[in-house]
Design a protein around this motif. Structure first.
Motif, PDB file in Angstrom:
ATOM      1  N   LEU A  96       2.801 -15.072 -10.207  1.00 22.81           N
ATOM      2  CA  LEU A  96       2.561 -14.027 -10.909  1.00 22.81           C
ATOM      3  C   LEU A  96       4.205 -13.365 -11.139  1.00 22.81           C
ATOM      4  O   LEU A  96       5.070 -13.467  -9.375  1.00 22.81           O
ATOM      5  N   PRO A  97       4.781 -12.426 -11.786  1.00 26.16           N
ATOM      6  CA  PRO A  97       5.637 -11.448 -11.090  1.00 26.16           C
ATOM      7  C   PRO A  97       5.647 -10.368 -10.614  1.00 26.16           C
ATOM      8  O   PRO A  97       3.998 -10.144 -10.512  1.00 26.16           O
ATOM      9  N   LEU A  98       6.173  -9.944  -9.283  1.00 26.38           N
ATOM     10  CA  LEU A  98       6.362  -9.067  -8.627  1.00 26.38           C
ATOM     11  C   LEU A  98       5.133  -7.544  -9.589  1.00 26.38           C
ATOM     12  O   LEU A  98       3.774  -7.700  -8.655  1.00 26.38           O
ATOM     13  N   LYS A  99       6.099  -6.950 -10.041  1.00 22.19           N
ATOM     14  CA  LYS A  99       5.055  -6.056 -10.516  1.00 22.19           C
ATOM     15  C   LYS A  99       3.486  -6.234 -10.905  1.00 22.19           C
ATOM     16  O   LYS A  99       2.757  -5.414 -11.626  1.00 22.19           O
ATOM     17  N   THR A 100       3.354  -7.193 -12.058  1.00 17.89           N
ATOM     18  CA  THR A 100       1.945  -7.875 -12.341  1.00 17.89           C
ATOM     19  C   THR A 100       1.205  -8.597 -11.265  1.00 17.89           C
ATOM     20  O   THR A 100       0.075  -7.989 -11.437  1.00 17.89           O
ATOM     21  N   ALA A 101       1.962  -8.912 -10.706  1.00 15.59           N
ATOM     22  CA  ALA A 101       0.742  -9.194  -9.198  1.00 15.59           C
ATOM     23  C   ALA A 101       0.128  -7.470  -7.679  1.00 15.59           C
ATOM     24  O   ALA A 101      -1.010  -7.548  -7.332  1.00 15.59           O
ATOM     25  N   VAL A 102       1.632  -7.157  -7.841  1.00 16.22           N
ATOM     26  CA  VAL A 102       0.862  -5.415  -7.741  1.00 16.22           C
ATOM     27  C   VAL A 102      -0.748  -4.761  -8.166  1.00 16.22           C
ATOM     28  O   VAL A 102      -1.548  -4.732  -7.798  1.00 16.22           O
ATOM     29  N   LYS A 103      -0.068  -5.137  -9.399  1.00 18.31           N
ATOM     30  CA  LYS A 103      -0.742  -4.533 -10.067  1.00 18.31           C
ATOM     31  C   LYS A 103      -2.309  -4.807 -10.442  1.00 18.31           C
ATOM     32  O   LYS A 103      -4.013  -4.508  -9.736  1.00 18.31           O
ATOM     33  N   LEU A 104      -2.552  -6.447 -10.169  1.00 18.16           N
ATOM     34  CA  LEU A 104      -3.675  -6.823 -10.343  1.00 18.16           C
ATOM     35  C   LEU A 104      -4.466  -6.854  -9.594  1.00 18.16           C
ATOM     36  O   LEU A 104      -5.508  -6.640  -8.733  1.00 18.16           O
ATOM     37  N   ALA A 105      -3.235  -6.983  -8.048  1.00 16.88           N
ATOM     38  CA  ALA A 105      -4.316  -6.666  -6.679  1.00 16.88           C
ATOM     39  C   ALA A 105      -4.984  -4.511  -6.590  1.00 16.88           C
ATOM     40  O   ALA A 105      -6.033  -5.048  -6.174  1.00 16.88           O
ATOM     41  N   ALA A 106      -3.921  -4.614  -7.128  1.00 17.34           N
ATOM     42  CA  ALA A 106      -4.596  -2.951  -6.580  1.00 17.34           C
ATOM     43  C   ALA A 106      -5.442  -2.631  -7.798  1.00 17.34           C
ATOM     44  O   ALA A 106      -6.457  -2.118  -7.544  1.00 17.34           O
ATOM     45  N   ASP A 107      -5.887  -3.209  -9.153  1.00 19.63           N
ATOM     46  CA  ASP A 107      -7.212  -2.960  -9.645  1.00 19.63           C
ATOM     47  C   ASP A 107      -8.027  -3.925  -8.942  1.00 19.63           C
ATOM     48  O   ASP A 107      -9.980  -3.895  -9.247  1.00 19.63           O
ATOM     49  N   ILE A 108      -8.025  -5.194  -8.137  1.00 26.84           N
ATOM     50  CA  ILE A 108      -8.930  -6.369  -7.476  1.00 26.84           C
ATOM     51  C   ILE A 108      -9.020  -5.486  -6.311  1.00 26.84           C
ATOM     52  O   ILE A 108     -10.908  -5.741  -5.852  1.00 26.84           O
ATOM     53  N   THR A 109      -8.734  -4.909  -5.315  1.00 26.16           N
ATOM     54  CA  THR A 109      -9.156  -4.146  -4.174  1.00 26.16           C
ATOM     55  C   THR A 109      -8.923  -3.014  -4.135  1.00 26.16           C
ATOM     56  O   THR A 109      -9.774  -2.119  -3.084  1.00 26.16           O
ATOM     57  N   GLY A 110      -8.717  -1.683  -4.500  1.00 26.47           N
ATOM     58  CA  GLY A 110      -8.551  -1.024  -5.175  1.00 26.47           C
ATOM     59  C   GLY A 110      -7.485   0.036  -3.818  1.00 26.47           C
ATOM     60  O   GLY A 110      -7.961   0.833  -3.547  1.00 26.47           O
ATOM     61  N   GLU A 111      -6.566  -0.577  -3.175  1.00 26.15           N
ATOM     62  CA  GLU A 111      -6.204  -0.406  -2.722  1.00 26.15           C
ATOM     63  C   GLU A 111      -4.355   0.412  -3.314  1.00 26.15           C
ATOM     64  O   GLU A 111      -4.811  -0.252  -4.610  1.00 26.15           O
ATOM     65  N   PRO A 112      -3.894   1.990  -3.346  1.00 24.89           N
ATOM     66  CA  PRO A 112      -2.965   1.923  -3.302  1.00 24.89           C
ATOM     67  C   PRO A 112      -2.105   1.813  -3.614  1.00 24.89           C
ATOM     68  O   PRO A 112      -1.539  -0.202  -3.342  1.00 24.89           O
ATOM     69  N   ARG A 113      -1.215   1.686  -5.024  1.00 20.05           N
ATOM     70  CA  ARG A 113      -0.396   0.771  -5.969  1.00 20.05           C
ATOM     71  C   ARG A 113       0.926   0.799  -4.362  1.00 20.05           C
ATOM     72  O   ARG A 113       1.864  -0.306  -4.653  1.00 20.05           O
ATOM     73  N   ASN A 114       0.964   1.804  -4.224  1.00 17.62           N
ATOM     74  CA  ASN A 114       2.153   1.940  -3.369  1.00 17.62           C
ATOM     75  C   ASN A 114       2.409   1.262  -3.015  1.00 17.62           C
ATOM     76  O   ASN A 114       3.217   1.200  -2.222  1.00 17.62           O
TER      77      ASN A 114
END
Length: 316
Positions: free
Chosen positions: A280-298
């Motif tokens: 996935l594109p970087l921003k989409t990957a970061v958003k999904l990773a935050a949703d999955i892991t609960g880690e801060p998006r920044n």
């Protein structure tokens, strides 16, 4: 009744007598829905209380009438003219009213799915909810369940440092993209996870679970049956294990993904991000990773930039 079925029924004749002796004195109120667990493979796993209740029931509601009638014949249970109601995933909402009509008459209605405990992964939940909402009693008759069967053989509580409890995920989505996202969500799940799968989809599930690397996975195949097989192996090795023997893809599957190693949670979060960045594109990957892991998006965004830089810079 066929000769084979007659022989099986004769073997359970003493069980039926024992069921009456053991359970007949208990209370079985009328105008109640009885949710009855049936064997997941081995006919001897039927409980005495279930055998007695099925003989006592005024109406039998079931997922597949032909399958359940064959099961009754195997035990030598003759329901005579008692009505049979088909209640399955395609008609459950509509079938609730037919069950309520029977309960209104004061009848005992037994509900069974094709195997195991109804309303867990099989139909039955909407029926139970509808009966309760209408004010009638629901009585569970517990017994076999593939969920508890595979958990009992997985040993997931052996490590005192692991997260306790378990999550029942059941069947993951059949579409590849949705299944992959569901598996990625399991990376950050610290508890044990119970999955179910059919033989025609087990190889696709194995490929998706392989992304979980060394996380232990217990695989139960043909549970309680003659060719029962239970193995524990790293998730990454499941595709290879299936490929080593054609029999490994046969039968129904119940799997336990063991609790995550909490000491390696950071590595797990990084693995999720890497997998998403590959697709996935970087921003989409970061958003999904935050949703999955609960880690801060920044924090994940900075980590993603570092990972992108690391993979694009030339190395000596």
């Amino acid at each position: 009744m066929s000769t084979h079925a007659s022989v099986i029924a004769a073997n359970f004749a003493t069980a039926l007598l024992g069921a009456r002796e053991a359970a007949a004195s208990q209370n079985y109120p009328p105008a109640a829905l009885y949710v009855v667990a049936t064997p997941i493979g081995n006919l001897a796993d039927m409980t005495l209380r279930a055998l007695h209740l099925l003989q006592l029931a005024d109406v039998v509601a079931c997922e597949d009438t032909r399958h359940t009638q064959a099961l009754f014949r195997a035990y030598g249970i003759d329901k005579g003219a008692a009505p049979w109601l088909a209640v399955h995933q395609h008609n459950e909402a509509q079938a609730v009213q037919r069950v309520l009509d029977r309960l209104t008459l004061g009848q005992r209605v037994a509900y069974v799915s094709d195997a195991g405990t109804p309303a867990i992964s099989d139909p039955g939940a909407r029926l139970v909810a509808g009966v309760r909402q209408a004010g009638f009693k629901v009585v569970p008759i517990p017994g076999a369940s593939s969920v508890t069967t595979v958990l009992s053989a997985a040993g997931v509580g052996a490590d005192p440092s692991a997260q306790g409890g378990f999550v029942f995920a059941g069947f993951l989505p059949s579409k590849a993209t949705e299944r992959t996202q569901a598996v990625l969500a399991l990376v950050s799940e610290a508890r044990a996870v119970v999955l179910l799968e059919a033989p025609h989809r087990i190889e696709a599930l194995a490929q998706a679970l392989a992304a979980l690397g060394e996380r232990p996975l217990t695989v139960g195949r043909e549970l309680t049956k003659q060719f029962e097989e239970i193995v524990t192996l790293p998730a990454s090795q499941l595709p290879h294990w299936l490929a080593t023997d054609a029999n490994h893809t046969r039968g129904e599957f119940a799997l336990v993904l063991h609790p995550a190693d909490t000491s390696s949670q950071t590595q797990s979060d990084s693995r999720v991000l890497r997998l998403l960045l590959a697709e996935l594109p970087l921003k989409t990957a970061v958003k999904l990773a935050a949703d999955i892991t609960g880690e801060p998006r920044n924090a994940l965004y900075q980590q993603a930039l570092a990972l992108k830089t690391d993979t694009t810079e030339p190395h000596d």
